[in-house]
Motif scaffolding. Structure first.
Motif, mmCIF file in Angstrom:
data_model
loop_
_atom_site.group_PDB
_atom_site.id
_atom_site.type_symbol
_atom_site.label_atom_id
_atom_site.label_comp_id
_atom_site.label_asym_id
_atom_site.label_seq_id
_atom_site.Cartn_x
_atom_site.Cartn_y
_atom_site.Cartn_z
ATOM 1 N N UNK A 174 53.381 63.592 -80.761
ATOM 2 C CA UNK A 174 54.221 64.772 -80.980
ATOM 3 C C UNK A 174 54.043 65.812 -79.891
ATOM 4 N N UNK A 175 52.858 65.819 -79.256
ATOM 5 C CA UNK A 175 52.611 66.809 -78.206
ATOM 6 C C UNK A 175 53.524 66.603 -77.006
ATOM 7 N N UNK A 176 54.042 65.379 -76.822
ATOM 8 C CA UNK A 176 54.918 65.129 -75.688
ATOM 9 C C UNK A 176 56.256 65.847 -75.833
ATOM 10 N N UNK A 177 56.448 66.562 -76.915
ATOM 11 C CA UNK A 177 57.660 67.372 -77.087
ATOM 12 C C UNK A 177 57.736 68.496 -76.072
ATOM 13 N N UNK A 178 56.685 68.688 -75.279
ATOM 14 C CA UNK A 178 56.741 69.711 -74.227
ATOM 15 C C UNK A 178 57.672 69.320 -73.085
ATOM 16 N N UNK A 179 57.954 68.033 -72.925
ATOM 17 C CA UNK A 179 58.660 67.565 -71.731
ATOM 18 C C UNK A 179 60.043 68.184 -71.541
ATOM 19 N N UNK A 180 60.897 68.283 -72.565
ATOM 20 C CA UNK A 180 62.202 68.913 -72.337
ATOM 21 C C UNK A 180 62.086 70.368 -71.883
ATOM 22 N N UNK A 181 61.115 71.099 -72.418
ATOM 23 C CA UNK A 181 60.934 72.506 -72.041
ATOM 24 C C UNK A 181 60.464 72.616 -70.591
ATOM 25 N N UNK A 182 59.525 71.754 -70.208
ATOM 26 C CA UNK A 182 59.040 71.768 -68.835
ATOM 27 C C UNK A 182 60.138 71.336 -67.867
ATOM 28 N N UNK A 183 60.911 70.334 -68.258
ATOM 29 C CA UNK A 183 61.995 69.855 -67.397
ATOM 30 C C UNK A 183 63.014 70.955 -67.120
#
Length: 286
Positions: free
Chosen positions: A75-84
């Motif tokens: 679930x922590x990989x949900x950061x990717x869209x925000x970082x992108x």
């Protein structure tokens, strides 16, 4: 060594829900239901046993996790869209992926045309990364020249350092004037609720990767003291998910997530609008 007891977590979540009721978010019926839950939990023999848990240094913990880190659902990989979204606003240049792990964020930089140096303290994690250059290093002593990077990206790592200041100062040192620092991490509210990586020791004993609770203000002070100015701070909240009921709360490896199904109403109340992550974008003074 720490001691994790299922009742400690479950009653803690019930308590968080009750505090929100105490400040006016819920009525008498809700409060009485929570108190009834607590009594039932205390009487449940299946929840009577706690677990002794070893605290592993991040380097050792991630070495043990490396082979399986990218498998399954994290679930922590949900950061990717925000970082992108942030990275889309930054021109291609020289980029450092600090604490790159297996290189999941290195990919975001490469796709956007950056020349990437990937750095991590775990050789086992770093062996999975694909970058122009990979280096094993401590975040407090980056093997990178002063003012040599246009972007520093760091994802899901700083909760594992005891003191933000020297790491943020290193990030600032290697950035060019006007350079960008982009960070993500598990929100301190979630760290306090048990969102901490679980692994097993070599002999199969339960272990957690040592994790610290850094408040939002701790980040801000570290940025300002290092000559970095916050451009944006996002605190996204997760989409509501119906917890799955696991009889008896499930095995330790699935705690605390497998315990949530035992207290769905308290969890929904306690977790309402609580952020899951911190996403930062800062710039170094020009």
């Amino acid at each position: 060594m720490s001691y994790e007891h299922p009742l400690a977590y479950l009653i803690g979540i019930e308590g968080a829900a009750l505090l929100r009721a105490f400040t006016g978010e819920h009525d008498r019926e809700f409060v009485e239901a929570r108190l009834a839950d607590v009594r039932a939990l205390l009487a449940d023999d299946k929840l009577a046993n706690g677990v002794e848990v070893t605290q592993l240094a991040p380097r050792e913990g991630y070495a043990r996790w490396a082979a399986a880190y990218d498998s399954g659902e994290n679930a922590a990989f949900a950061d990717e869209p925000h970082l992108a979204t942030i990275l889309d606003t930054i021109p291609p240049g020289r980029a450092l992926d600090a604490a790159c792990g297996t290189g999941r964020l290195t990919r975001l930089l490469v796709e956007r045309g950056h020349q990437v140096i990937a750095v991590d303290g775990s050789p086992e994690m770093l062996s999975h990364a694909r970058a122009d250059e990979t280096l094993v290093a401590d975040l407090r002593e980056l093997p990178v020249d002063d003012g040599s990077q246009d972007v520093v990206l760091c994802g899901l790592a700083l909760a594992h350092v005891p003191d933000l200041a020297p790491v943020i100062a290193e990030f600032a040192r290697v950035l060019v004037p006007g350079g960008h620092l982009v960070l993500s991490d598990v929100h301190p509210e979630q760290v306090q609720r048990g969102s901490i990586p679980s692994v097993r020791t070599a002999d199969g004993a339960p272990a957690r990767v040592r994790t610290n609770h850094h408040r939002v203000g701790d980040y801000v002070r570290a940025f300002l003291n290092s000559g970095l100015t916050p451009v944006s701070c996002q605190e996204p909240t997760p989409a509501p998910v119906e917890p799955r009921h696991v009889p008896g709360g499930g095995p330790w490896d699935l705690w605390p997530w497998s315990l949530n199904g035992l207290i769905p109403d308290a969890l929904a109340a306690a977790a309402k609008d609580v952020p899951s992550m911190l996403i930062w974008h800062c710039r170094k003074a020009a």
